[in-house]
Design an enzyme around this catalytic site. Sequence first.
Site, short mmCIF file in Angstrom:
data_model
loop_
_atom_site.label_atom_id
_atom_site.label_comp_id
_atom_site.label_asym_id
_atom_site.label_seq_id
_atom_site.Cartn_x
_atom_site.Cartn_y
_atom_site.Cartn_z
N ASP A 42 -66.98 -16.69 -35.45
CA ASP A 42 -65.70 -16.55 -34.74
C ASP A 42 -64.57 -16.11 -35.66
OD1 ASP A 42 -66.67 -17.10 -32.28
OD2 ASP A 42 -65.86 -19.13 -32.13
N HIS A 272 -50.86 -26.13 -44.80
CA HIS A 272 -49.83 -25.23 -44.25
C HIS A 272 -48.41 -25.74 -44.54
CE1 HIS A 272 -53.04 -23.15 -42.49
NE2 HIS A 272 -53.02 -23.64 -41.28
N LYS A 355 -43.94 -32.87 -40.13
CA LYS A 355 -44.37 -33.35 -38.82
C LYS A 355 -45.27 -32.32 -38.15
CE LYS A 355 -41.17 -33.66 -35.58
NZ LYS A 355 -40.04 -34.20 -34.80
N GLN A 394 -42.64 -19.42 -36.10
CA GLN A 394 -43.38 -18.90 -34.95
C GLN A 394 -43.11 -19.78 -33.75
OE1 GLN A 394 -47.52 -19.33 -36.25
NE2 GLN A 394 -47.70 -21.20 -35.09
N ASP A 420 -27.03 -15.92 -35.72
CA ASP A 420 -28.44 -15.75 -35.36
C ASP A 420 -28.98 -14.42 -35.86
OD1 ASP A 420 -30.92 -15.61 -34.06
OD2 ASP A 420 -30.18 -16.72 -32.35
#
Length: 513
Positions: A42, A272, A355, A394, A420
């Site tokens: 996969d 990560h 977290k 993301q 922004d």
Amino acid sequence: MASAAWSIEKRASFKTESPVGDDDNVPDTGCLSIIVLGASGDLAKKKTFPALFNLYRQGFLPPDEVHIFGYARTKLSDDDLRDRIRGYLSHGKDNGEELSKFLQLIKYVSGAYDAEEGFRALDKTIFEHEVSTKSTEGSARRLFYLALPPSVYPPVCKMIKLYCTNKSDLGGWTRIVVEKPFGKDLASAEQLSSQIGELFDEPQIYRIDHYLGKELVQNLLVLRFANRFFLPLWNRDNIDNVQIVFREDFGTEGRGGYFDEYGIIRDIIQNHLLQVFCLIAMEKPISIRPEHIRDEKVKVLQSVQPIKEEEVVLGQYEGYTADPTVPDNSNTPTFATVILRIHNERWEGVPFILKAGKALNSRKAEVRVQFKDVPGDIFRCQKQGRNEFVIRLQPSEAIYMKLTVKQPGLEMSTVQSELDLSYRQRYSGVTIPEAYERLILDTIRGDQQHFVRRDELKEAWEIFTPLLHRIDRGEMKTALYKPGSRGPTEADELLQRAGYVQTHGYIWIPPTL
């Protein structure tokens, strides 16, 4: 067309070596063979081959210099493998001719992962291609991508070393790419590193963590060290706390058996999020050379204090053990909040809150740097929320700053707003490359900046292994939480004790075109 896209710039980019690569100051002259081990699995179908195809389409894999080989135990022909991966490459786009030409670059060899016969056959097939391109012996390059479980890394690396290593006397090289997880704790990671390290030198080994290939993660060093107004603010005098968050709105989705062996800390936080943590907290390197950057990451990890049990919250979503591949009494966390504290001059007293969780109420990954309250609040607006610098990794990549402004109108009232930079709006005509594309290209170039070095891996496991062993022994229990919630309520209470102030009534909405 891909065949017409090989500009001088891209050929130069394809050839360029990192200034500290394993082949210093030696130009690439021979052909490149990319060997995907585990080609029928996969990971190869969904990530590796699509990344290679996109690099080909963009002109980074010239067809007259590159060939791709698949190797796995499954008995397949060349066309069988091409048919298996075709659907993962097209995505309904009109790229039929490009796709057909790319697939013709792929050959397949079947064999066991610990068998001399299979790897001798693989070497023979690669060598025949090198000869056909008239590469000078010793100048060809071989990149082995192990899209395999870590349990077979040692035998596969041994077979590569014995039977498939390229001669390197004329600029050729052999490189190995290995996927996480790199062990389950400090002892297993060190054992794996030793087994591979006995066969290949560190500059030949590329431990891939795809998070380091994400656009906004790669932007972190630029944001921190190329902008003057961040330099004096990035310390304990101005920053109250830092959150690094990974949230998914789905559960294990058929991967329960695999996930239960590792849990959310091993799967997400220890690799990560810890990589992002290093880039946020590290000192400025003396240059952007890969080794200088990785040296600073290691120093940060060495400064992390032991994790306190009272600064950890573990959770497991209701229904997790209903998966038949998961034990009924599983204590594996699907949610964790862990506070890391750094013992150095810059960060003493600042909690870094890592977290991660599955089956939550939203899907996102972000860094949230919360600044301290404004002293002498003459506008009495502190209840509206603190200044924050947010890097949304993301989805909907963005960088924005939350600040207090005057509400338009005749009254002197304040409101939270933002400055922004939303990538979808600002870079509307730019396709953000997938992480695997960038990292595979880095391996070809010999740039190890975005890969995990052995000593960095060791330091990371030293931080988390004591906690993981306590969880494995059942000394720390997981709290149940409902799917679609924020996670255990204890996690919000921990954030509050750590000093995080939540902004109520404010929601960031990605700008639309």
